[in-house]
Write an enzyme that holds these catalytic residues in place. Structure first.
Site, PDB file in Angstrom:
ATOM      1  N   GLU A  53      20.257   4.910  40.683  1.00 46.70           N
ATOM      2  CA  GLU A  53      19.784   4.006  39.643  1.00 46.70           C
ATOM      3  C   GLU A  53      18.739   4.711  38.787  1.00 46.70           C
ATOM      4  O   GLU A  53      17.813   5.305  39.311  1.00 46.70           O
ATOM      5  CB  GLU A  53      19.143   2.785  40.309  1.00 46.70           C
ATOM      6  CG  GLU A  53      18.589   1.821  39.301  1.00 46.70           C
ATOM      7  CD  GLU A  53      17.842   0.683  39.958  1.00 46.70           C
ATOM      8  OE1 GLU A  53      18.408   0.049  40.847  1.00 46.70           O
ATOM      9  OE2 GLU A  53      16.697   0.463  39.565  1.00 46.70           O
ATOM     10  N   TRP A  95      19.829  -2.518  57.950  1.00 44.03           N
ATOM     11  CA  TRP A  95      20.118  -3.907  57.602  1.00 44.03           C
ATOM     12  C   TRP A  95      20.647  -4.704  58.787  1.00 44.03           C
ATOM     13  O   TRP A  95      21.386  -5.666  58.631  1.00 44.03           O
ATOM     14  CB  TRP A  95      21.066  -3.958  56.392  1.00 44.03           C
ATOM     15  CG  TRP A  95      20.385  -3.511  55.128  1.00 44.03           C
ATOM     16  CD1 TRP A  95      19.041  -3.283  54.962  1.00 44.03           C
ATOM     17  CD2 TRP A  95      20.977  -3.225  53.865  1.00 44.03           C
ATOM     18  NE1 TRP A  95      18.772  -2.876  53.679  1.00 44.03           N
ATOM     19  CE2 TRP A  95      19.944  -2.828  52.980  1.00 44.03           C
ATOM     20  CE3 TRP A  95      22.288  -3.267  53.372  1.00 44.03           C
ATOM     21  CZ2 TRP A  95      20.179  -2.480  51.651  1.00 44.03           C
ATOM     22  CZ3 TRP A  95      22.516  -2.917  52.045  1.00 44.03           C
ATOM     23  CH2 TRP A  95      21.482  -2.530  51.196  1.00 44.03           C
ATOM     24  N   ARG A 104      19.429 -24.302  57.291  1.00 41.38           N
ATOM     25  CA  ARG A 104      19.034 -23.900  55.941  1.00 41.38           C
ATOM     26  C   ARG A 104      18.809 -25.124  55.042  1.00 41.38           C
ATOM     27  O   ARG A 104      19.178 -25.135  53.869  1.00 41.38           O
ATOM     28  CB  ARG A 104      20.086 -22.959  55.330  1.00 41.38           C
ATOM     29  CG  ARG A 104      20.018 -21.549  55.907  1.00 41.38           C
ATOM     30  CD  ARG A 104      21.053 -20.647  55.280  1.00 41.38           C
ATOM     31  NE  ARG A 104      22.396 -21.085  55.609  1.00 41.38           N
ATOM     32  CZ  ARG A 104      23.493 -20.768  54.925  1.00 41.38           C
ATOM     33  NH1 ARG A 104      23.383 -20.005  53.863  1.00 41.38           N
ATOM     34  NH2 ARG A 104      24.675 -21.191  55.297  1.00 41.38           N
ATOM     35  N   GLU A 122      36.919  -2.226  46.590  1.00 36.43           N
ATOM     36  CA  GLU A 122      36.323  -2.967  47.713  1.00 36.43           C
ATOM     37  C   GLU A 122      36.615  -4.470  47.754  1.00 36.43           C
ATOM     38  O   GLU A 122      35.767  -5.246  48.208  1.00 36.43           O
ATOM     39  CB  GLU A 122      34.798  -2.735  47.757  1.00 36.43           C
ATOM     40  CG  GLU A 122      34.405  -1.270  47.785  1.00 36.43           C
ATOM     41  CD  GLU A 122      32.885  -1.054  47.772  1.00 36.43           C
ATOM     42  OE1 GLU A 122      32.142  -1.950  48.220  1.00 36.43           O
ATOM     43  OE2 GLU A 122      32.457   0.022  47.330  1.00 36.43           O
ATOM     44  N   HIS A 181      22.906  -4.937  36.562  1.00 33.65           N
ATOM     45  CA  HIS A 181      22.303  -6.241  36.817  1.00 33.65           C
ATOM     46  C   HIS A 181      22.151  -7.057  35.543  1.00 33.65           C
ATOM     47  O   HIS A 181      21.895  -8.241  35.588  1.00 33.65           O
ATOM     48  CB  HIS A 181      20.934  -6.077  37.490  1.00 33.65           C
ATOM     49  CG  HIS A 181      21.014  -5.252  38.737  1.00 33.65           C
ATOM     50  ND1 HIS A 181      20.836  -3.885  38.730  1.00 33.65           N
ATOM     51  CD2 HIS A 181      21.318  -5.579  40.011  1.00 33.65           C
ATOM     52  CE1 HIS A 181      21.005  -3.421  39.957  1.00 33.65           C
ATOM     53  NE2 HIS A 181      21.299  -4.425  40.748  1.00 33.65           N
ATOM     54  N   LYS A 196      16.900 -24.382  51.804  1.00 35.77           N
ATOM     55  CA  LYS A 196      17.737 -23.752  50.776  1.00 35.77           C
ATOM     56  C   LYS A 196      18.535 -24.818  50.036  1.00 35.77           C
ATOM     57  O   LYS A 196      18.550 -24.873  48.811  1.00 35.77           O
ATOM     58  CB  LYS A 196      18.687 -22.763  51.455  1.00 35.77           C
ATOM     59  CG  LYS A 196      19.765 -22.212  50.555  1.00 35.77           C
ATOM     60  CD  LYS A 196      20.852 -21.522  51.378  1.00 35.77           C
ATOM     61  CE  LYS A 196      21.936 -20.965  50.477  1.00 35.77           C
ATOM     62  NZ  LYS A 196      21.442 -19.894  49.596  1.00 35.77           N
ATOM     63  N   CYS A 254      20.317   2.869  45.366  1.00 32.52           N
ATOM     64  CA  CYS A 254      19.996   2.009  44.224  1.00 32.52           C
ATOM     65  C   CYS A 254      18.498   1.896  43.993  1.00 32.52           C
ATOM     66  O   CYS A 254      17.948   0.818  44.112  1.00 32.52           O
ATOM     67  CB  CYS A 254      20.545   0.603  44.371  1.00 32.52           C
ATOM     68  SG  CYS A 254      21.695   0.277  45.656  1.00 32.52           S
TER      69      CYS A 254
HETATM   70  N1  GLN Z   1      29.680   0.885  47.180  1.00 32.20           N
HETATM   71  C1  GLN Z   1      28.854  -0.284  47.102  1.00 32.20           C
HETATM   72  C2  GLN Z   1      29.242  -1.110  45.909  1.00 32.20           C
HETATM   73  O1  GLN Z   1      29.695  -0.556  44.940  1.00 32.20           O
HETATM   74  C3  GLN Z   1      27.409   0.105  46.979  1.00 32.20           C
HETATM   75  C4  GLN Z   1      26.519  -1.096  47.038  1.00 32.20           C
HETATM   76  C5  GLN Z   1      25.039  -0.776  46.933  1.00 32.20           C
HETATM   77  O2  GLN Z   1      24.653   0.192  46.374  1.00 32.20           O
HETATM   78  N2  GLN Z   1      24.189  -1.590  47.461  1.00 32.20           N
HETATM   79  O3  GLN Z   1      29.078  -2.323  45.900  1.00 32.20           O
HETATM   80 ZN    ZN Z   2      23.589   0.446  44.422  1.00 26.31          ZN
END
Ligand code: GLN
Ligand code: ZN
Length: 766
Positions: free
Chosen positions: A676, A572, A16, A495, A705, A19, A654
């Site tokens: 979203e 992903w 990288r 999380e 964001h 980067k 999202c």
């Molecule tokens: N549960 C995940 C978080 O809150 C969802 C992430 C996402 O929507 N990409 O980060």
């Molecule tokens: Zn999301």
């Protein structure tokens, strides 16, 4: 002899380097000369790799400090005014710093300016900068980097071909801006004029072949665009170079006649995704044209079955002779750089893989095998490739009979909750006891520097597991206390223990592997390291239950369990190519289903299964959408349907462009969906005008964001808009995505305002 070439090579560097250099330049740690030097070194090394591998020509023009589409935009003077330094476009000298400002949102003064939009390049995870198009926009030759790079390669004496995003695809990827609507095809003539100039300049530098990337040919094109292709390439026909029009990421479909009829010297096609196109084209190819067959998978990391490919292409070789070229299906930009660096993967596993560097060798060997000039090295490679196929087909690491048996025993009922939503909703209301307009969040709370440092030390073996666990529990406790103090109704554990929503689960599931250096450019200097989904998926033991159970033990409020859904787990990753994606997805779904049931058994009454990648999995052609959506929806339902009526299943996505797949989203039959909408001012709700969404929904009321504090009245107003379309008892109040990228000092006041908004709504609608 059969020519071998590539459409493009990863520019980021095996370490990288690109980067590091660009980010250091942005920070002011290195100067412009040092940045240019880093770029030059990478180009030189990558060209040398191509020569050493034995390709017949190297590819010039695939290098970019940020993005290849942005390169074209600056080359043709398509620089929005807010970024351009005085008359740099007119002078034909758009600077690299201007390109960086377009990408990063800065005016020449250094003040913030709205960055150019970024979006996914076709169905890849590579993001390009969207060209901004204006009515009557003029183009001009405005840069010289491309020509400098050609001279650089010429100096080294490399035989070369130049690559450039084609004019139609550049236009196709753009977006109209400005007040008055206009047809962007009105810009085509001007655009073609500049492309013509570019081609003349390239010819002056001695360039014989120019590859114009036109992957838009793999999509559904309106008739006006099909005509535009003909018109444009008829004009470019006069250019003093040979043009290779490159289509990839899918079959030509109903654009096949168009493509084969273009007055160019050659055509490249994606024979991995559309092997049927090879013969169809050869039947109709004029006798002077070259066909470049993209036979090596440029989108995935599996070693090619070279002997099978040689046999399949033997008749093409017989019919085309020297007019057959061999290449990877698309640019190798989409795969990691070099497998050799993965010292921690075992030899058997490694033998199944090929990254960009290895794909060069595969391309060369396949071309030589077809052209009948095999060297000893090629013989070894052919044999090793066959050996790898055999070992993959037989390996018990890949094939688990118990997974196949379980899949075979599935019935329709397994993808079906016991009762319909209305019945379930009642049962859930009894258990959960939530108010009207219940508040919740999407799952993650700030991933602080301390959390990341602890994980780093834990993974490096510097922090004992028990200490790491204790620290994560303290984080969970902290998050629970704050949520209680804020007055949120449905809590999450936050999380802290997760680095990445796919990696976290992949590491705990059988069938996934991880690389150390398998970086792929995602946008600009950002890279991702997708896991490799190589084998049958199974869950050796519960993955999240202990964390969720601990979090629930700290509070009387309902705690929401948090999982990544099967489609996102698939989307992903680099996915195995030896069975349909739908089957792999179903395997993941069953592993998740076990987790969902275990969470329920542990006393968790609400479980969220995130599917942010559902929409991006849509095939490029509309005609294939139905099939994809059917298996994707079924996989989600399989993961969610093992629980009792009273257990509430949530999902989260999202994006707000929902309208064209709203029925499939309803088919997921999640009890609650959070999505979203805040950035699009509830544009999403238009979808509900024609479609009666049946279950509960939390239209994100603020944009996580943005660092700005969301306003209470603004959120109330958004929810009032939602309430015009959706009945009150089916509405939730939540942010539009997870909060892990924000700081607690932003999250707390934002959520306080959100809870306040919910209270106002409750009072109003009591
Ligand atoms: N549960 C995940 C978080 O809150 C969802 C992430 C996402 O929507 N990409 O980060
Ligand atoms: Zn999301």
């Amino acid at each position: 002899m059969t020519i071998s070439h590539v459409l493009g090579y990863p520019r980021i560097g095996a370490d990288r380097e690109l980067k590091r250099a660009t980010e250091a330049y942005w920070k002011g740690d290195i100067d412009r000369d040092a940045l240019e030097q880093a770029g030059r070194e990478l180009r030189l090394r990558h060209w040398q790799d191509q020569r050493d591998a034995g390709l017949d020509m190297i590819t010039v023009g695939d290098f970019a400090f940020y993005d290849q589409v942005l390169n074209v935009s600056t080359l043709i003077g398509a620089v929005p005014k807010r970024f351009a330094a005085e008359d740099e476009v007119a002078r034909g000298e758009v600077d690299l710093d201007t390109a960086f400002r377009m990408a990063r949102g800065r005016a020449p003064s250094g003040e913030p300016a709205a960055a150019c939009e970024m979006t996914k390049y076709f169905d890849t995870n590579y993001h390009y900068l969207v060209p901004e198009l204006h009515s009557n926009q003029e183009f001009c030759l405005a840069g010289s980097r491309l020509f400098d790079e050609v001279e650089e390669a010429n100096t080294l004496g490399h035989p070369l071909k130049v690559v450039l995003t084609g004019p139609l695809t550049w236009l196709w990827l753009g977006k109209e801006r400005g007040e008055a609507a206009f047809d962007r095809l009105t810009l085509l003539d001007g655009l073609i004029g500049v492309y013509g100039e570019i081609l003349v300049r390239l010819a002056d530098l001695g360039v014989e072949w120019v590859q114009l990337d036109e992957p838009a040919l793999a999509q559904d094109l309106p008739a006006s665009w099909q005509n535009a292709y003909e018109r444009a390439y008829h004009s470019l026909q006069a250019a003093p170079v040979k043009l290779l029009v490159a289509s990839y990421f899918g079959g030509l479909g109903d654009n096949l006649s168009l493509a084969v009829g273009l007055p160019v010297a050659g055509l490249h096609i994606d024979a991995v995704r559309a092997p049927q196109d090879v013969d169809a084209l050869i039947d109709r190819l004029l006798p002077h044209k070259v066909l470049s067959v993209g036979a090596i998978d440029g989108r995935n990391i599996w070693r090619a079955d070279l002997v099978r490919l040689r046999d399949e292409l033997a008749s093409a070789q017989a019919r085309l002779g020297e007019r057959l070229w061999i290449a990877p299906s698309c640019s190798l930009l989409h795969v990691p750089v070099d497998l050799e660096r993965e010292s921690e993967l075992d030899a058997e596993f490694k033998s199944w893989l090929a990254f960009a560097r290895q794909k060069l060798d595969e391309t060369v060997t396949l071309a030589r095998a077809l052209g009948g000039r095999l060297g000893a090295e090629d013989e070894t490679r052919l044999a090793a490739a066959s050996q790898a196929q055999a070992s993959r087909q037989a390996s018990p690491r890949i094939h688990r009979p118990e997974v196949a048996t379980r899949l075979a025993a599935l019935t329709d009922a397994d993808a079906q909750r016991h009762s319909a939503y209305l019945t379930r909703g009642e049962a859930q209301r009894r258990v959960l006891g939530l108010p009207l307009f219940p508040t919740t969040t999407i799952g993650s709370f700030p991933q602080t520097a301390e959390i990341r440092a602890a994980r780093r030390r834990f993974k490096a073996g510097d922090l004992p597991a028990s200490d790491y666990e204790a620290q994560m529990k303290a984080e969970i406790e902290y998050a629970v206390k704050i949520q209680e103090a804020l007055g949120l109704d449905m809590l999450v554990h936050g999380e802290p223990e997760r680095n990445d929503m796919v990696e976290y689960f992949g590491e705990q599931l059988d069938g996934y592997a991880f690389t150390r250096f398998g970086w792929v450019q995602s946008y600009g200097s950002r890279c991702v390291k997708p896991p490799i989904l190589f084998g049958d998926v199974a869950r050796p033991e519960p993955m999240t239950v202990a964390w969720s159970q601990y979090a629930q033990s700290l509070t009387n409020a309902p705690m929401k369990g948090m999982l990544t859904g099967p489609v996102t787990m698939l989307q992903w990753a680099f996915v195995r190519d030896d069975q349909p994606r739908s089957v792999t997805c179903r395997q993941i779904a069953l592993a998740l289903r076990d987790e969902v049931c275990d969470l329920e058994a542990a006393g968790i009454h609400a479980i969220q299964i995130d599917e942010p990648a559902l929409r991006e999995g849509l095939p490029l052609r509309r005609a294939a959408w139905g099939e994809y959506l059917a298996w994707a929806v079924e996989a989600f339902r399989l993961s969610a349907s093992g629980v009792a009526d009273a257990t509430q299943i949530h999902t989260h996505m999202c994006y707000s462009e929902f309208n064209d797949i709203i029925e499939s989203i309803a088919d997921l039959d999640a009890d609650v969906i959070t999505i979203e909408t805040s950035r699009s001012d509830m544009e999403l709700l238009d979808a509900f005008r024609d479609f009666d969404y049946p279950n509960e929904i939390g239209p994100g009321v603020y944009d996580i964001h943005s660092p700005n504090l969301p306003d209470v009245d603004w959120m109330v107003a958004l929810m009032e808009k939602a309430a015009e379309r959706i009945s009150l008892e089916r509405l939730w109040v939540n942010p539009d995505c997870g909060l892990k990228t924000r700081g607690w000092s932003e999250v707390e006041p934002a959520l306080a305002n959100m809870v306040e908004a919910a209270r106002i709504l409750r009072r109003r609608h009591a």
